[in-house]
Design a protein around this motif. Structure first.
Motif, PDB file in Angstrom:
ATOM      1  N   ARG A  29      50.015 -57.475 -54.907  1.00  0.00           N
ATOM      2  CA  ARG A  29      51.312 -57.187 -54.276  1.00  0.00           C
ATOM      3  C   ARG A  29      51.859 -55.859 -54.780  1.00  0.00           C
ATOM      4  O   ARG A  29      52.412 -55.068 -54.025  1.00  0.00           O
ATOM      5  CB  ARG A  29      52.311 -58.313 -54.573  1.00  0.00           C
ATOM      6  CG  ARG A  29      52.156 -59.509 -53.653  1.00  0.00           C
ATOM      7  CD  ARG A  29      53.342 -60.434 -53.793  1.00  0.00           C
ATOM      8  NE  ARG A  29      53.459 -60.987 -55.130  1.00  0.00           N
ATOM      9  CZ  ARG A  29      52.910 -62.128 -55.511  1.00  0.00           C
ATOM     10  NH1 ARG A  29      52.230 -62.847 -54.646  1.00  0.00           N
ATOM     11  NH2 ARG A  29      53.058 -62.566 -56.735  1.00  0.00           N
ATOM     12  N   ASN A 239      60.310 -67.847 -65.465  1.00  0.00           N
ATOM     13  CA  ASN A 239      61.138 -67.536 -64.315  1.00  0.00           C
ATOM     14  C   ASN A 239      62.228 -66.524 -64.613  1.00  0.00           C
ATOM     15  O   ASN A 239      62.828 -65.981 -63.696  1.00  0.00           O
ATOM     16  CB  ASN A 239      61.749 -68.813 -63.748  1.00  0.00           C
ATOM     17  CG  ASN A 239      60.745 -69.592 -62.940  1.00  0.00           C
ATOM     18  OD1 ASN A 239      60.363 -69.173 -61.865  1.00  0.00           O
ATOM     19  ND2 ASN A 239      60.282 -70.709 -63.487  1.00  0.00           N
ATOM     20  N   ALA A 242      60.630 -62.126 -64.943  1.00  0.00           N
ATOM     21  CA  ALA A 242      60.486 -61.129 -63.880  1.00  0.00           C
ATOM     22  C   ALA A 242      61.663 -60.161 -63.855  1.00  0.00           C
ATOM     23  O   ALA A 242      61.473 -58.955 -63.988  1.00  0.00           O
ATOM     24  CB  ALA A 242      60.295 -61.811 -62.530  1.00  0.00           C
ATOM     25  N   LEU A 323      56.724 -59.432 -58.552  1.00  0.00           N
ATOM     26  CA  LEU A 323      56.975 -60.621 -59.374  1.00  0.00           C
ATOM     27  C   LEU A 323      57.813 -61.662 -58.646  1.00  0.00           C
ATOM     28  O   LEU A 323      57.977 -62.766 -59.119  1.00  0.00           O
ATOM     29  CB  LEU A 323      57.674 -60.225 -60.675  1.00  0.00           C
ATOM     30  CG  LEU A 323      56.835 -59.426 -61.662  1.00  0.00           C
ATOM     31  CD1 LEU A 323      57.681 -58.890 -62.779  1.00  0.00           C
ATOM     32  CD2 LEU A 323      55.716 -60.293 -62.219  1.00  0.00           C
ATOM     33  N   ASN A 324      58.379 -61.305 -57.510  1.00  0.00           N
ATOM     34  CA  ASN A 324      59.187 -62.263 -56.766  1.00  0.00           C
ATOM     35  C   ASN A 324      58.587 -62.520 -55.394  1.00  0.00           C
ATOM     36  O   ASN A 324      59.092 -62.038 -54.401  1.00  0.00           O
ATOM     37  CB  ASN A 324      60.621 -61.757 -56.610  1.00  0.00           C
ATOM     38  CG  ASN A 324      61.345 -61.742 -57.923  1.00  0.00           C
ATOM     39  OD1 ASN A 324      61.455 -62.767 -58.582  1.00  0.00           O
ATOM     40  ND2 ASN A 324      61.811 -60.577 -58.314  1.00  0.00           N
ATOM     41  N   PRO A 325      57.499 -63.282 -55.352  1.00  0.00           N
ATOM     42  CA  PRO A 325      56.826 -63.504 -54.070  1.00  0.00           C
ATOM     43  C   PRO A 325      57.768 -64.130 -53.040  1.00  0.00           C
ATOM     44  O   PRO A 325      57.617 -63.896 -51.857  1.00  0.00           O
ATOM     45  CB  PRO A 325      55.678 -64.441 -54.427  1.00  0.00           C
ATOM     46  CG  PRO A 325      55.989 -64.984 -55.775  1.00  0.00           C
ATOM     47  CD  PRO A 325      56.836 -63.964 -56.452  1.00  0.00           C
ATOM     48  N   GLU A 326      58.764 -64.868 -53.492  1.00  0.00           N
ATOM     49  CA  GLU A 326      59.662 -65.538 -52.543  1.00  0.00           C
ATOM     50  C   GLU A 326      60.381 -64.526 -51.666  1.00  0.00           C
ATOM     51  O   GLU A 326      60.725 -64.797 -50.533  1.00  0.00           O
ATOM     52  CB  GLU A 326      60.723 -66.374 -53.259  1.00  0.00           C
ATOM     53  CG  GLU A 326      60.192 -67.387 -54.221  1.00  0.00           C
ATOM     54  CD  GLU A 326      60.092 -66.826 -55.631  1.00  0.00           C
ATOM     55  OE1 GLU A 326      60.968 -67.140 -56.440  1.00  0.00           O
ATOM     56  OE2 GLU A 326      59.158 -66.056 -55.904  1.00  0.00           O
ATOM     57  N   HIS A 328      59.343 -62.203 -50.135  1.00  0.00           N
ATOM     58  CA  HIS A 328      58.589 -61.684 -48.992  1.00  0.00           C
ATOM     59  C   HIS A 328      58.141 -62.753 -48.034  1.00  0.00           C
ATOM     60  O   HIS A 328      57.300 -62.524 -47.198  1.00  0.00           O
ATOM     61  CB  HIS A 328      57.392 -60.890 -49.496  1.00  0.00           C
ATOM     62  CG  HIS A 328      57.850 -59.668 -50.199  1.00  0.00           C
ATOM     63  ND1 HIS A 328      58.128 -58.503 -49.545  1.00  0.00           N
ATOM     64  CD2 HIS A 328      58.163 -59.464 -51.494  1.00  0.00           C
ATOM     65  CE1 HIS A 328      58.569 -57.622 -50.419  1.00  0.00           C
ATOM     66  NE2 HIS A 328      58.602 -58.179 -51.591  1.00  0.00           N
ATOM     67  N   ASP A 329      58.692 -63.937 -48.150  1.00  0.00           N
ATOM     68  CA  ASP A 329      58.320 -64.990 -47.212  1.00  0.00           C
ATOM     69  C   ASP A 329      58.946 -64.749 -45.843  1.00  0.00           C
ATOM     70  O   ASP A 329      60.017 -64.217 -45.749  1.00  0.00           O
ATOM     71  CB  ASP A 329      58.773 -66.348 -47.756  1.00  0.00           C
ATOM     72  CG  ASP A 329      57.793 -66.833 -48.797  1.00  0.00           C
ATOM     73  OD1 ASP A 329      56.869 -66.061 -49.083  1.00  0.00           O
ATOM     74  OD2 ASP A 329      57.950 -67.951 -49.301  1.00  0.00           O
TER      75      ASP A 329
END
Lengths: 329, 346, 341
Positions: A29, A239, A242, A323-326, A328-329
């Motif tokens: 990513r 958590n 990041a 580090l924050n895949p969420e 990009h949902d």
């Protein structure tokens, strides 16, 4: 119960058999972000330059040459020389070492202090939280430049003086050398930047821990019976890391900038200690009349500082996304 | 009443995103009569909200785009109006009420100011007239001590009361059309009952048309004259309300009815869920978007996306196999009714 | 509509005398203090989220707990599991009072009771793979290690109808319904007897809700689970519950078996609540009579004196304003808290 199965196509299932480690996904990513990659490259170059300054620099950064002052770029001096004939390139290279040294120490100190005090405040709450939070508020409210001037004006002379007399009294020539060489400048810069730097990080960590403790997945871990230490190490810390990494990366850029500013203002590293900031300071006064021939004397350290600050900002942004895949949902 | 109020033709909306173009609304056409209540039913991602935001021209552009379509409201195509002309219509002739009553009011202005704003702007009232009308409006939505409450701020109202205030604001200029986007979803059932009760009464009294967007077939059953069922940006079935519930002819509608537990049924009446997930709006299939989850699918469905076909009186379904649906759906929908206090027993 | 079949099974409540409850909740209270002050924090009031409730849960049944937002139903579930420690009262589970247990003893009890959360997006640790999430309870309770653990995780994934190869994926790669299945698999990992389901489907789309409801039903039959099913949707609760408890402002106002509650509700709040739930049938909706409650739920910081419902109750009489009604059984396992009934 086949009626409620949700199956993916067979090809995708095959793909799932190979485990992809977490760091690899994060890296992929990150690598998609081109500015961040460029930033990372600049940072790597910076660190390598700092580590191997002796090998890279063609001259000693202190070595003066009165036969070759204010030279334009030439084969002997790629970036020319300054008013007392010191090689610009060598000073820039050792300037990189100064800034990396300062960043490393300051980052280590702020990271440790910030993480520790922020976590204590957030996790235990109560009196420790009140105390630490008030201290943070105080540091935030206080004008930071003024604070550094204060330290430079009060603590530094005293520190230098007491170190010198201590060295004399105990017959410690290496300490005398240390004081005389101007390394005390580094101490002042690092101490003041660390004292100012931890507060922001501690506030961030505290907020992170406080909000995470209320998250359903932390409650879920409690409901499953996960022990305390494991909740901290597997749920709270990963958590909150990041945003902490992102903050540190952005913070490193501002440490580099602060180092330059302090040197420019004359409260940071003093010549002959090499700093990009004091290179600008020296030339901005001396070469006003010879503009524009000598503008590169200012422009080069300026461009170097700017690119390092940008590099850390780009990497910080890249880390934030990676580090924050969420997101990009 | 059979005058056409709103005529939407072949409306499409898409959004450019990092992952590609999201096809949110894919050629939606329907007609709304004056004074009619239309239910727009679908799940998240069905395009029910986006299509109405497009009608209201409230889609952010970019990333949004309206590649085709006409929205004829009282003879004018809204999509061709200037921003200024559209502003004159919004809040005046067409009003909209949103889902979240907590964020749709400005927290720093009194309720009175927020209601009188539209009255002064669109109706040319002076301050005194507007205040009087605002108090009337609050009374109309059953807010006690209306005059006094005009000077209160939004945080002094509960969620249900705020939604009633939003409806009052929506109705302030006597619009011909009220678009309600899931206005009761964030509220508790007893408060939801208060709101639907008020809306039904106001509709009787004022006679405006309503488009009510919802995912809840229960709420819409008691409200709408007609229902459009939406899936993946298409209208897949449209029929008068009673006809739709009694005679559903699209597999998705049947699936929805089969998968909701009802208050008047006993424990563990087997639900028939719709398997799988809706398609990715970036890569919509060539054929029917419901193909993957459909129990009536055939080869033709994979190759050709069915258009809306007339299957009864004022009843259209976008399914090649609607005759199969008609014959087999009872097995899916058959459940035993049990008594519930307050419901009529046959 | 035909009348329902006359072959009546004995309602679970009737067997209460001969079946020992798996869980007994007595006079449970949970207050959250409201504090003020910067340096010296002092308590100025309490949010009385749960204010003295008593009920039993029988083995193998589903007890539905319904109420509107802020009534304390979620707090009840979390307090039973000791995620919040009770202010007063006892929670007796398998002969132990959980309210008295501490530290390691309490942690060990957690392998017998589990929870399924509402928000599938917030209830899974985003930094752990699905395999690690489901394996977590197996590890912390020393149930399985190594290859055995991995096999058990894959088995659990299959039980909740997910592809067992998904173990190396992260939660964000799944849809809401799939995430809820992962949460269910984690709860099942320790073979619990009792599961608190806290609004497990209310964040999901309609068509996905039915998948999860059916799954929970199948799992209950297969593993003999006992559920406390918390929800605001009375239709869903009727569908899944043997008995139902109705909560209002920190109190249970009525508790009885599902059929009786829906056909013959006694408490005026239950009646209003039931009449407010829409039925997806326009013919029925046309003829229904709604009891529209006036006003809003009062604040749990200052609940009304006397009966808590009297401010909105269409049947209130003078005594309701003064004296809180008692929790009493009106026959055949039907409990109600009301002066008028």
């Amino acid at each position: 119960m086949a009626t409620t199965t949700i199956d993916l196509p067979a090809a995708q299932v095959e793909l799932e058999k190979k485990a992809r480690p977490a760091w690899l996904e994060t890296w992929q990513r990150f690598a998609r972000n081109k500015p961040a990659l460029l930033g990372l490259l600049i940072i790597i170059l910076l660190v390598l330059t700092a580590l191997f300054a002796e090998l890279l620099a063609p001259y000693d950064y202190r070595q003066t040459n009165l036969d070759a002052v204010e030279q334009p770029p030439s084969a002997a001096h790629w970036l020319g020389t300054d008013a007392i004939g010191r090689d610009m390139l060598s000073r820039l290279i050792f300037g990189a070492r100064s800034v990396v040294f300062v960043m490393f120490v300051v980052a280590t100190l702020t990271f440790t202090l910030g993480l520790l005090l922020g976590a204590i405040a957030g996790y235990f709450g109560g009196w420790s939280d009140t105390l630490i939070s008030r201290l943070i508020d105080f540091l935030f409210a206080f004008p930071s430049l003024l604070f550094i001037f204060f330290i430079a004006a009060t603590i530094k002379p005293g520190l230098v003086e007491s170190l010198r007399s201590f060295a004399l009294a105990n017959n410690m020539p290496w300490l005398t050398d240390f004081v005389r060489s101007g390394y005390a400048d580094y101490l002042v810069v690092m101490i003041s930047l660390s004292i100012l730097g931890w507060a922001g990080l501690a506030r961030l960590v505290r907020g992170q821990i406080l909000s995470l403790r209320e998250k359903e997945f932390v409650l879920g871990a409690q409901a499953v019976g996960v022990p305390h230490w494991r909740i901290i190490t597997r749920y709270l810390l990963p958590n909150s890391l990041a945003p902490i990494f992102v903050a540190i990366s952005l913070g490193l850029g501002s440490i580099a900038l602060s180092e330059g500013i302090l040197a420019y203002l004359g409260v940071g590293l003093q010549p002959p200690n090499p700093s990009w900031g004091n290179i600008i300071a020296e030339h901005s006064v001396r070469y006003w009349r010879t503009w524009p021939e000598m503008i590169w004397m200012i422009f080069i350290p300026f461009a170097v500082i700017a690119s390092v600050v940008f590099a850390f900002n780009f990497v910080g942004d890249g880390l934030n996304e990676a580090l924050n895949p969420e997101l990009h949902d | 009443m059979s005058n056409t109020l709103l005529d939407v033709r072949n409306l499409r909306t898409e959004f450019a995103t990092q992952d590609g173009i999201v096809h949110a609304v894919n050629g939606v056409s329907f007609v709304l009569e004056e004074g009619e209540t239309l239910g727009l039913v679908g799940e998240s991602g069905s395009g029910k909200s986006v299509s109405m935001l497009t009608v209201m021209r409230l889609i952010p552009m970019p990333p949004g785009r309206i590649p085709s379509g006409e929205v004829i409201f009282q003879g004018n195509d809204l999509l061709k109006l200037s921003a200024e002309e559209m502003r004159q219509i919004r809040g005046n002739k067409i009003a909209m009420v949103f889902q979240d009553p907590m964020t749709s009011l400005n927290p720093v202005l009194t309720i009175g100011t927020q209601i009188t704003e539209a009255l002064e702007l669109h109706m040319g009232m002076n301050n005194e007239q507007a205040r009087k009308r605002a108090a009337e409006l609050l009374k109309m939505v059953n807010i006690p001590e209306a005059e006094r409450r005009l000077d209160d701020y939004p945080h002094q109202f509960s969620g249900g009361m705020r939604q009633r205030v939003m409806i009052a604001i929506g109705l302030s200029c006597s619009p011909q059309l009220l678009i309600a986007d899931e206005p009761t979803t964030a509220l508790d059932v007893t408060i939801q009952a208060q709101i639907t009760d008020i809306v039904k009464r106001l509709k009787r009294e004022l006679g405006m048309a309503i488009i009510w967007i919802t995912h809840d077939l229960g709420v819409i059953a008691g409200l709408a004259d007609r229902i459009n069922v939406m899936y993946s940006g298409y209208i897949v079935e449209t029929a008068p309300t009673k006809e739709l519930f009694a005679n559903p002819l699209h597999p998705y509608t049947v699936g929805l009815l089969g998968s909701i537990p009802r208050l008047d049924e006993g424990k563990r009446e087997k639900l028939t869920p719709i398997e799988g997930l809706p398609p990715d709006l970036v890569n919509l299939p060539v054929g029917c978007p419901f193909y993957d989850r459909c129990r009536f699918r055939t080869e033709k469905c994979l190759q050709e996306n069915p258009p809306l076909m007339s299957v009864g009186v004022k009843h259209w379904s976008a399914c090649w196999n609607y005759e199969d649906v008609r014959q087999q759906r009872d097995a899916i929908l058959k459940r035993t009714a049990l008594p519930v206090a307050g419901t009529p027993q046959s | 509509m035909q009348a329902q079949p006359q072959t009546k099974l004995p309602p679970p409540a009737a067997s209460a005398n001969d079946t020992k409850p798996i869980l007994q909740v007595k006079d449970l209270k949970k207050y959250f203090p409201i504090t003020q002050g910067i340096l010296f924090q002092k308590k100025v009031a309490d949010v009385k989220a749960v204010d003295g409730i008593t009920f039993d849960v029988l083995p193998g049944e589903t007890l539905g707990l319904v109420g509107e937002s802020g009534c304390g139903k979620s707090t009840t579930g979390r307090t039973i599991l000791q995620l919040y420690r009770p202010t007063e009262g006892s929670v007796i589970f398998e002969n132990k009072d959980l309210a008295q247990l501490k530290g390691e003893d309490l942690r060990k009890m957690r392998s017998n009771m589990q929870m399924i959360f509402q928000d599938p997006y917030a209830s899974l640790n985003p930094r752990m793979t699905v395999g690690d999430i489901i394996a977590e309870p197996l590890e912390v309770h020393n149930i399985a290690k190594g290859k055995e653990k991995k096999e058990r995780v894959q088995e659990l994934l299959q039980i909740v109808n997910l592809n067992p190869y998904f173990i190396n994926r992260y939660p964000h790669e799944f849809s809401g319904g799939q995430r809820q299945r992962i949460g269910i698999a984690r709860a099942l990992a320790v073979n619990p007897d009792f599961i608190v389901c806290d609004e497990p489907i209310s964040a999901l789309d309609v068509s996905i809700q039915a998948q999860i409801i059916n799954l929970l039903g199948e799992l209950q039959e297969r593993f003999g689970l006992t559920y406390l099913f918390i929800a605001h949707d009375l239709s869903v609760v009727r569908h899944i519950s043997d008995r139902v408890a109705v909560m209002y402002l920190g109190k249970i106002v009525e508790l009885t078996d599902s059929k009786a509650l829906y056909a013959n509700p006694l408490h005026p709040y239950t009646r209003a609540l039931l009449s407010a739930v829409p039925i997806p049938d326009p013919v029925i909706e046309e003829k229904r009579e709604r009891i529209i409650l006036v006003g809003d739920v009062p604040s749990p910081v200052n609940p009304p004196k006397g009966c808590r419902f009297h401010t909105r109750c269409p049947l209130a009489i003078p005594i309701c304003k003064e004296v809180a009604p008692e929790w009493r059984e009106v026959g055949n396992g039907h409990f109600v808290e009301c002066h008028v009934v």
